[in-house]
Design a protein around this motif. Sequence first.
Motif, PDB file in Angstrom:
ATOM      1  N   ARG A 434      24.235  38.469  51.803  1.00  0.00           N
ATOM      2  CA  ARG A 434      24.307  39.450  50.838  1.00  0.00           C
ATOM      3  C   ARG A 434      23.416  40.634  51.107  1.00  0.00           C
ATOM      4  O   ARG A 434      23.589  42.009  50.883  1.00  0.00           O
ATOM      5  N   THR A 435      22.028  40.153  51.966  1.00  0.00           N
ATOM      6  CA  THR A 435      21.130  41.272  52.284  1.00  0.00           C
ATOM      7  C   THR A 435      21.642  42.416  53.440  1.00  0.00           C
ATOM      8  O   THR A 435      21.562  43.421  53.100  1.00  0.00           O
ATOM      9  N   ASP A 454      32.322  50.668  46.285  1.00  0.00           N
ATOM     10  CA  ASP A 454      33.016  49.514  45.984  1.00  0.00           C
ATOM     11  C   ASP A 454      32.023  48.436  45.948  1.00  0.00           C
ATOM     12  O   ASP A 454      31.596  47.725  47.153  1.00  0.00           O
ATOM     13  N   PHE A 455      31.077  48.155  44.826  1.00  0.00           N
ATOM     14  CA  PHE A 455      30.238  46.953  44.812  1.00  0.00           C
ATOM     15  C   PHE A 455      31.228  45.778  44.115  1.00  0.00           C
ATOM     16  O   PHE A 455      30.149  44.892  43.875  1.00  0.00           O
ATOM     17  N   GLU A 456      32.442  45.769  43.935  1.00  0.00           N
ATOM     18  CA  GLU A 456      33.072  44.691  42.986  1.00  0.00           C
ATOM     19  C   GLU A 456      32.919  43.370  43.687  1.00  0.00           C
ATOM     20  O   GLU A 456      32.729  42.549  43.183  1.00  0.00           O
ATOM     21  N   PHE A 457      33.001  43.431  45.169  1.00  0.00           N
ATOM     22  CA  PHE A 457      33.219  42.321  45.947  1.00  0.00           C
ATOM     23  C   PHE A 457      31.719  41.758  46.044  1.00  0.00           C
ATOM     24  O   PHE A 457      31.590  40.547  45.805  1.00  0.00           O
ATOM     25  N   LEU A 458      30.731  42.460  46.306  1.00  0.00           N
ATOM     26  CA  LEU A 458      29.393  41.910  46.145  1.00  0.00           C
ATOM     27  C   LEU A 458      28.965  41.452  44.870  1.00  0.00           C
ATOM     28  O   LEU A 458      28.258  40.388  44.756  1.00  0.00           O
ATOM     29  N   SER A 459      29.291  42.240  43.863  1.00  0.00           N
ATOM     30  CA  SER A 459      28.869  41.723  42.494  1.00  0.00           C
ATOM     31  C   SER A 459      29.527  40.280  42.024  1.00  0.00           C
ATOM     32  O   SER A 459      28.833  39.433  41.461  1.00  0.00           O
ATOM     33  N   TRP A 461      30.473  37.908  43.998  1.00  0.00           N
ATOM     34  CA  TRP A 461      29.889  36.942  44.794  1.00  0.00           C
ATOM     35  C   TRP A 461      28.442  36.753  44.652  1.00  0.00           C
ATOM     36  O   TRP A 461      27.872  35.540  44.539  1.00  0.00           O
ATOM     37  N   GLN A 462      27.718  37.796  44.241  1.00  0.00           N
ATOM     38  CA  GLN A 462      26.474  37.510  43.417  1.00  0.00           C
ATOM     39  C   GLN A 462      26.599  36.805  42.297  1.00  0.00           C
ATOM     40  O   GLN A 462      25.664  35.932  41.825  1.00  0.00           O
ATOM     41  N   ASN A 467      25.662  31.451  39.458  1.00  0.00           N
ATOM     42  CA  ASN A 467      26.093  30.390  39.008  1.00  0.00           C
ATOM     43  C   ASN A 467      25.942  29.184  39.913  1.00  0.00           C
ATOM     44  O   ASN A 467      25.656  27.922  39.246  1.00  0.00           O
ATOM     45  N   MET A 468      26.049  29.226  41.085  1.00  0.00           N
ATOM     46  CA  MET A 468      25.870  27.997  41.907  1.00  0.00           C
ATOM     47  C   MET A 468      24.395  27.664  41.732  1.00  0.00           C
ATOM     48  O   MET A 468      24.163  26.420  41.875  1.00  0.00           O
TER      49      MET A 468
END
Length: 828
Positions: A434-435, A454-459, A461-462, A467-468
Motif C-alpha cells: 500500500r505504501t 483512481d483510488f478505488e482499488f486502493l480504498s 484493499w485498504q 477488516n482483516m
Amino acid sequence: MQYLSNRSESHLSSPADCELDTLGKGGGGDGWVNQAYSGSTPSLQRAVSAVYTPQSLFHGSMDSMCTLGIPGSNPYPSAEAKVQHPPAKSKKDSGCCSCLWRGIKGIWGTTLTEDTKGDRERYVKTTLRELLVYIVFLVDICLLTYGMTSSSTYYYTKVMTDLFVHTASDSGVKFQSIGSMADFWTYAQGPLVNGLYWTKWYNNQSLDYGSQSFIYYENMLLGVPRMRQLKVKNNSCKVHKDFQNEIVDCFDVYNDKKEDEQVFGLINGTAWQYHTEKSIKGSNHWGLLTTYSGAGYYQDLGKTKQESQELLEEMKANLWLNRGTRAIFIDFSTYNANINLFCVIRLLVEFPATGGAIPSYQIRTVKLIRYINTWDYFVVGCEMVFCVFILYYIVEEILELRIHKLSYFSSIWNILDVVVILLALVAIVFNVFRTVKVDKLLGKLLEQPDIYADFEFLSFWQTQYNNMNAVNLFFAWIKIFKYISFNKTMTQLSSTLARCAADILGFAVMFFIVFFAYAQLGYLLFGTEVESFSTFNKCIFTQFRIILGDFDYDAIERANRVLGPIYFFTYVFFVFFVLLNMFLAIINDTYSEVKEELASQKDDVQITDIIKQSYMKTFMKLKLKKERISDVQKALRSGSEELEFKDFRETLKEMGHADKEISAAFAKFDKDGNNILDKDEQERMKRELEEKRDALSEELNNLGKNLSPPNNPHQDAKHSSSAVSQEDFQVLVRQVVQLECTVMSIMSRMDAVMGKRELHSTNKGAVGKGRSDDERSDGNVLVNVDKVLKEGSPPWPLAIPVGSAAAGHLYPNTEWLKSPENTNSTRH
C-alpha cells in the motif's frame, strides 16, 4: 563452631544469597557442617558487599539430614563431600548446536515445549509467563490497530454523505429519491455539480486556489470525476411470439456476457466508445441487483464547474442513457490534509429490466498516507515491535510443531495461533504494498492533475486490510482463554461448550430443518409484497430478527390475510418457545454438571498460591534484614566514643556472625584504618543503618498490612503448608527427631567414655585393663550408632521425650513415633 540458634550467617553479605532464596538448594555454606565430626577444615566465607545486604546462614543443603535413615551413611558430610561434580558432558552436548537449541528452548519455553505434566507449579508459572508476554503483544496490536483509525473518519463520511446523497435539487430530487433517468439528469446537473466544485466563498469571493476545488473549503478534489455506464445488447432476450409485432426491442437483465460493446451516439469520444476493464483499470462492483464489471463507456468531467455542465448537457441531449443502460457509476476522490484522510466516493444508480432506478452509494474514508505526525511515528514503532512478536511466535509454533508433529493441530488453540500469524503476515505484506502504490499514484496525479484519480482499488484493499486487522484483533482477544484455562473458574465456559457440542450439533440439525422450512414458506407467501421476504437470504435474517422480537406483523398480514397469521403464530411457538428453549436447556444442564465436577475436584496450585508464596517470601526477607541491622546497632551501642574492632567483633560474634564479614563491615567505616571507630565514624554508621532500617520498616508496613507474623508453632505450620506438603513436613519432623536422638545419645556415650578414661588413667596398676575397656566402650558406641542407623529409630530415650509437653510444642506431629508402623516407614 558457629551459633546455629541465632540469625542467619550475617547481615554483611550479598542480597542474592538470602536465607529464603538458598534454603534447600544445595549451597556450599558451612552452617550445616559440624567441624567436630566432619573432619574437614572450615570453608571460607564469601566476600562482603554491604552492611545492609545480609546473607542467610542456611544456604546449605538439607540432604545430609535425609541420610540418617541409610545404614552406614555419614549424617555430617564434609565440606568436600558436599561439592557435587557434574557429570562429564559428551561432545554432542558441548557442541554449538546443542547450546543454541537449549538457548532457544529457554527463550521460547511454553507448556508445549517443556515437560510440565507432573509439575503443576511449573505449569502454572510457565503459563503465567506466556500470559504476560502475550499481554504485551495484545497491547501492541491494539495500539497498532486503533492507530490506523480515528473518530474523524465517521464525521468525514457523514458530511460527504449529507452533501452528495441527502442534498436536494431545486425540484426536490435527492440522490436517494432518483426513480428514473430524468431524475438522474436533474440530480447530476444540480446537487452533484454544485457539490463537486467549490471555487467561491459564501459571499461570492473567489478562493485563492484558482480552479482547484476544495469541497467545504477543506477537502481537495483529486483530479476530475468520472461517469461510467454499462449497457446490455438489444435482443439479448426473446419476446413471446404473441407480442413480437408490438414489442420490437428486448433488453435482458445485466450479464457480463450480454454487455453492449458497440459505439453509439456521437461515436467519437470515450463516452460513446466501449472500453474493456483492463484498458481503464477498472474493478468489479457488487450492486444491489447483481455484480457489475469494471468495463463500459466513461466520461471524465471537467476541471471547472462550467466545463462539467457543458459535458453533461451534451450527453443528455444525445441520449447517453437509453433502454440498454443497466448501471451508471459516478466516481471521485477527495483528500483532507487537516486529518490526513482520503474519501473515495462511488455513487451507483441501477436501472433494472423492470424500469425505474435503484440508487445506492459507497463512501470509503481511509488513511492511505501513514507517516506524518508524531503519533504516526509512534505507530511505526508499534509496527516494528509487532514484527518482532510475529517472528517470536513463528519460532515458537515451529518448535511446538517439531515436538508434537501432527498432533499439534488437534488443539483449537494451536490452530488459532496459526490463523493469527498468517493474518499478521498478510497485513505486513499489504502494508508495504500500500505504501509503495500510494506514492506511485500520487506522483502520477501531481504530474497530470487533469486526469481521473483512481483510488478505488486502493480504498477497496485498504478497507479489506482494516477488516482483516479487526478479525485478527478479535481472535487475539479470544486467544487469552488459552492462557487462563488452567483456572477452574475460567474453564467452565470451554468445558461446557466442549461437552455439549455433540448434543448441540444433533439438536441443530432438527432446528435448521424447521427453520429453513419456515424460511421457504415465508419467501413464497410474502416475497412479492414484503421487502424483508423479497429474497431467500432476506427471509433467513428476517426470521432471526423475529426470534429477537424485531418484526413487522402488519406487513405480513397485508401480504396474506389468512396464511400470514398462521405462519407467524406457528413459527413463534415452535421455534421460539420450543426449539430455542431446548437449546438453552442443553447448555444449562451441561453447565451444571461441569460446575459440580469442578467443585468436587482437588484444588491444584493456582496463581494466587504462587503470589501468596512470593508475598510471604518477600516479607520474611525484609524482616530478617531489619533484625540484622538491629544487631549492628546493638554492637554500636555497646562501645564508647571510640569503639575498638575487638569489642565490635566480640559483640557480633555472640550474635552468630562470621569473622570475615564483621571485619569487612568494620573496614567500610574505618576510614583511617586504625581499627577504631571514632565518634564521627560511629555516627555515620548509625545514620546509614537508621536510614536503612526506616526504609525497611516502611516497606514492611506497606507489604504486611494484611499479614501478621505467626506467634505459635500452629501458625508456623499453617503458613508453611502453602509451600510444603503435609507428607514432606512429616518426613522432615522424623529426620529432626532422629537427629536430636542420635546426637544426644552419642554425646552421652562419649561423656561416659571420657569419664572412664580419666578413672583408668589414675589407676597406675590397671593400664592394660583400662585400655581394653576403652576399646570395648568405643566399640559399643559404634555398634549402637550403627544399630540406630539400621533400625531407623533410637533405642535410647530422647532428650525431649515423645509425647511430653516440650516435644509437643516443638514437634506437634510426632504421634507417628508411637506407632511401630510409622517407625518402620523411616527405614531406607
